[in-house]
Design a protein around this motif. Sequence first.
Motif, mmCIF file in Angstrom:
data_model
loop_
_atom_site.group_PDB
_atom_site.id
_atom_site.type_symbol
_atom_site.label_atom_id
_atom_site.label_comp_id
_atom_site.label_asym_id
_atom_site.label_seq_id
_atom_site.Cartn_x
_atom_site.Cartn_y
_atom_site.Cartn_z
ATOM 1 N N LEU A 215 40.514 48.074 38.021
ATOM 2 C CA LEU A 215 40.158 47.224 36.998
ATOM 3 C C LEU A 215 41.337 47.027 35.955
ATOM 4 C CD1 LEU A 215 37.995 45.704 35.621
ATOM 5 C CD2 LEU A 215 37.896 48.002 34.136
ATOM 6 N N LEU A 216 41.960 48.447 35.601
ATOM 7 C CA LEU A 216 43.137 48.545 34.561
ATOM 8 C C LEU A 216 44.487 48.063 35.081
ATOM 9 C CD1 LEU A 216 41.934 51.513 32.667
ATOM 10 C CD2 LEU A 216 41.768 49.111 31.920
ATOM 11 N N TYR A 217 44.788 48.491 36.445
ATOM 12 C CA TYR A 217 45.972 48.372 36.808
ATOM 13 C C TYR A 217 46.457 47.191 37.565
ATOM 14 C CZ TYR A 217 46.100 53.221 35.187
ATOM 15 O OH TYR A 217 46.072 54.342 34.439
ATOM 16 N N ILE A 218 45.404 46.554 38.107
ATOM 17 C CA ILE A 218 45.491 45.454 39.152
ATOM 18 C C ILE A 218 45.096 44.096 38.641
ATOM 19 C CG2 ILE A 218 45.427 44.612 41.589
ATOM 20 C CD1 ILE A 218 46.879 47.117 41.613
ATOM 21 N N VAL C 52 40.719 35.804 31.523
ATOM 22 C CA VAL C 52 39.404 35.308 31.255
ATOM 23 C C VAL C 52 38.586 36.298 32.279
ATOM 24 C CG1 VAL C 52 39.698 33.648 33.233
ATOM 25 C CG2 VAL C 52 38.435 32.943 31.324
ATOM 26 N N GLU C 53 37.327 36.098 31.797
ATOM 27 C CA GLU C 53 36.203 36.832 32.738
ATOM 28 C C GLU C 53 35.757 35.728 33.632
ATOM 29 O OE1 GLU C 53 35.745 35.185 29.825
ATOM 30 O OE2 GLU C 53 34.009 35.117 28.999
ATOM 31 N N PHE C 54 35.247 36.267 34.687
ATOM 32 C CA PHE C 54 34.497 35.590 35.656
ATOM 33 C C PHE C 54 33.299 36.204 36.283
ATOM 34 C CE2 PHE C 54 35.608 37.029 40.013
ATOM 35 C CZ PHE C 54 36.110 38.168 40.016
ATOM 36 N N TYR C 55 32.235 35.342 36.480
ATOM 37 C CA TYR C 55 30.997 35.792 37.109
ATOM 38 C C TYR C 55 30.594 35.864 38.806
ATOM 39 C CZ TYR C 55 29.722 35.319 32.124
ATOM 40 O OH TYR C 55 29.759 35.579 30.710
ATOM 41 N N PRO C 84 36.385 40.915 36.348
ATOM 42 C CA PRO C 84 34.958 40.930 36.333
ATOM 43 C C PRO C 84 34.147 40.884 34.895
ATOM 44 C CG PRO C 84 36.111 42.626 37.693
ATOM 45 C CD PRO C 84 37.058 42.078 36.752
ATOM 46 N N ASN C 85 33.210 40.089 35.085
ATOM 47 C CA ASN C 85 32.515 40.116 33.626
ATOM 48 C C ASN C 85 31.956 41.443 33.093
ATOM 49 O OD1 ASN C 85 30.414 39.083 31.682
ATOM 50 N ND2 ASN C 85 29.074 39.525 33.421
ATOM 51 N N SER C 86 31.431 42.058 34.106
ATOM 52 C CA SER C 86 30.885 43.541 33.852
ATOM 53 C C SER C 86 31.704 44.204 33.025
ATOM 54 C CB SER C 86 30.218 44.039 35.244
ATOM 55 O OG SER C 86 31.302 43.991 35.917
ATOM 56 N N ASN C 87 33.107 44.250 33.133
ATOM 57 C CA ASN C 87 33.734 45.119 32.509
ATOM 58 C C ASN C 87 34.959 44.384 31.689
ATOM 59 O OD1 ASN C 87 32.898 46.548 35.128
ATOM 60 N ND2 ASN C 87 33.532 48.161 33.518
#
Lengths: 291, 325, 520
Positions: A215-218, C52-55, C84-87
Amino acid sequence: MSVHTSRSEKALDVTNALVLIALGLVTVVPFIFVIAGSFATESELTARPFFLWPEQFTTASYDFILSTDTFLRSLLVTVGVTVFGTLVQLLLTFTMAYPLSKRYLPGRTLILNLVVFTMVFTGGMIPTFLVVKSMGLLDSYWALILPLAISPFYLIIVKNFFQELPEELQQAAKVDGCSEIGVFFRIVLPLSKPVLATFALFYAVGIWNDFMSPLLYINDSSMWTLQMFVRQVTSSASLSNTLGQTNLDIVPPEQGVQFAVIVAATLPILILYPFLQKHFAKGILIGAVKG
Amino acid sequence: MAVDTYEVKAPAPDGEVRETARPRKVPLQVRLLQYRWLMLLLLPGVIYFVVFKYMPMYGVTLAFKDYVPVLGWSDSPWVGLKHFDRMFTSPDFPRVFWNTVVLAFLNVVIVFPMPIIVALMLNELRVTVLKRMIQTAIYIPHFLSWAIVASITFLLFAYGDGPLTLLVERLTGDTESILTDPAWFRPLIILQTLWKSVGWGTIIYLAALAGVDASLYEAARIDGATRMRQLWHVTLPAIRSTIIVMLILQSGTLLDTGFEQIYLMTNSLNRGVAEVLDTYTYYMGIEQGAFSYSTAVGLFKGVIGAVLIFGTNFLAKKFNQSTLF
Amino acid sequence: MTKMSRRRGFIAAGIGSGLLATTALAGCSGDAAEESKYFDADGNLTMLDIMVEFYTDAAPDPEGDLHQALEELAGVDLDITWVPNSNYADKVATTLASGDIPAVMAVPQKTSAFVQNAEAGGFWDITDQIADYPNLQPYDDDVFANTLVNGVSYGIMRWRDPMRTTVTYRADWLENLGLEVPETVEDLWAVSEAFTHDDPDGNGEDDTYGLIFSNWSDLNTGTPFDALQTWYGAPNGWGVIDGTVTPDVVTDQFLEANTALREAYADGQVNQDFPTLDSANWNDPFFNGQGGIIIGSGSTAKGLLGLFKESDPDNYGDYVTISGSLAAADGELHALPTTGSDGVMAISKSAITTEEQLDKVLEVLDKLNSEEAQRLMVNGIEGVSYEVVDGFSQPITDTPEGETMNADTSAFGLVNMAQNGRKFYVKAPDGEADKALVSEQIDIMAHDLDYAVPNVGLAYVTPTQADKQTQLANIIIDARTKYVVGQIDEAGFRAEIQRWLDEGGQQIVDELNEAYSADH
């Protein structure tokens, strides 16, 4: 030996077995529900809160997952990163643990104290991110491996295991002209198969389940691992709230699809266990009685 | 088979003692040269800790600054102990800290021993096939994310018709609102943690148990010891060092009660007992954007962790038990 | 031998990267190489990165036709980071704190972190610049005002329907009991009572209830609580009463609305497990015939219709009917609007450093707000992913290209801004019942919009709000839930509201009044 087994011991054995079977059932039943749910239709999942066998069997959820190449691609990425990452982690952990197991090594206590200190004290997510970035690891698979390369927790346990190895064998090898590195690779590592198997499992599962690193790095979504896909499909929880906020008619992934993704993402790593299990049987002992 | 005999060991071969005594008289550079190969093996690991663990630690300076991202890490103004002041005077902090301590305590007395007990039980199981099946089964939950565990919990304990809610109702005669009742919060959390982690936790103990020398049992049986007595006098002493090392290692992370699990189980009715340091830092740092403040809370947690881990290790040494070093 | 050399190489790499990291950290920001990332030697913008976020379950392929078409239209390379929208909140927090901010970033909510950063100069103030760009003219001044932070525009808003509040009812239950679709809150409670006690499904059992509520109870985010309170006449978050900006929580109507809900809850008209029911699952009891009313949006109704369509394809339209906002007991309608936007797309100052550069970026954003770009992002390419039928878009899903592109539009829809109004096509409903529902909804929304209650607090983020918003909100959220389920009485509820005032609420009231009177 069975001749001497008394009646009360038999009763104890049976009780023990029953309790363990109950425990096993309690742990697998929810997983069976997830598997059953992955083969059920959406209306059945909405109508029946809990079941272990679907009334109407369908593979639609799996067809859906496999309809794009996202799942297979991220599965391949994850397998690759896990295999390679575990090797790197094992190599780094074991090479560091071995010298630290030698009580006569200068500076050993200081290093061990500093290692233990990192278990409780961390710079935090953002400074770590900055270090990873400054090393140019962003959008590289190394970012999923290197920042987590050595678990201080595992390092200490492996070091304690090495401490228990009989010194005589190693001394003998040294007399035969091996350097310490030779001793490590020729004598010590072959003796460590059960430990290697245990920590291979621990590390592999750690990488497999890691979600924060990608999540953070890619940023490049084609490099994402399976857990990103799992997260994206299963965390529809906040979705319908936000649905009120965006204008798009985004349909949250169906429950069956969510279950199917969980099953598909868990089975590959689950399969690893029975293979490594036979190595555990040989046993390891950690921790030393102070001499 | 001969390879495996290393598990049989007499406590501390005295060869080691000689080794430690000798080098003291030798000059440092000679010793460094003497151990150059060991040093070389050590190097990659040391570099790892320096780069990925110690370099980010400058981040803790944030706790003593008012962090403004635009100014960056180095130019944000120093504010001394302002954030610690706010922390200790905040109306929420004592409650959050207490909640964390209570959960930590429950984790030590209930969650920590369970994998040991289950491992001992599995060890007594003589039917190998059954043993392997159960082992594999109980470790499955480790792979399910907290989100799944939470949704299964919601299902089982649903108000009114959850299967386990009905069971509790049958047992106590009361219709309980288990998911929202503050009194049920901690039992639920502990139950979830047990369910998810016990099987996984047994791995290390099972490995240790497998290493116990079979001849010791043989000797005990010849002496007429019952299975319970063998357990007490042979098995437990054999894995005592493992247990102690695990306990010391886990004492440092005692206040890490886990973020996601608690976050998912928190609701408006149980927040009073549910909020812990990990969720509090999240709310403050991620949702409220108070980076400096949440760093201060994290630092406070780190100091306590350090005291605990080095403290228990010191105690273990004092009582002649296994230690980390 | 090979083992050894491999390891040496690794060590060397380790030392090298360690040194690199040290120098990079010491050197810190002000990287000259960063600048050339966006502009070529002549100062032309060549690349724009957007976070940008995506769902959807997969991010669009940057080599995909839609992405390529959009780049061509924009005239620059688009490097889109899909999160990812959740995070998204975690990613935004790390991004802001690390200073590693992309040129354009979606900011769905005015979080404290964003506001602090923007006001400290982390993002461009584009309030004056947008006048120069035809496609960046706000289509509605009130909606535009909602996107501002204390009078300053920090980004291009993302358009959404200004009115969405919709109540969905079990049509078959109303029919069975001979009841009409409610028009006032009194009607709502009457229907809810009947749904609970009069056996609406005719199975002879007492197994139904009226309202389905969920744990979705954040303050002023369009929750069922917000709707109910607004209908009773409480401010929508913040309102002007007798010249003073007043929070909803201190008004009598706020208490009245929640008291009505409390009484209904005690009578079994509301699902007893609502404090733990995730709003992702609140369709289930409606579909299963347990509860009969959901206060939500048009998407809720559409989703429910979809569920019935699967189980009863012939008569699915007979299960669902809707109404808009409900009038108060005195007959006056106070409709709950949305904020009219899904946050903004903000331009970072660390990436785009000069006014000239900003102009270049705004030029591209202007292109991305054009009719052509809007249709591209939301509908796709005509003839490939959709056809236009009666002014609606009819998705093409029976070709592989169409299917892929339609999946991509679900993600690109979040990049779409439409600051000067919606110019893309609305998706055509398929099926008679769906069509009827959509057209009914369009009428209701148009009608309700004239009665919308604005939230005057939206345009401001005061210092105390930036500092304590989250903690303070939890006081009200928790107290309201406890009051509704009967854990605290009215005195207890009032005491909690007082606590909210004491711990910072009053400060916010004062600050908001000051800011508001300065503007009006």
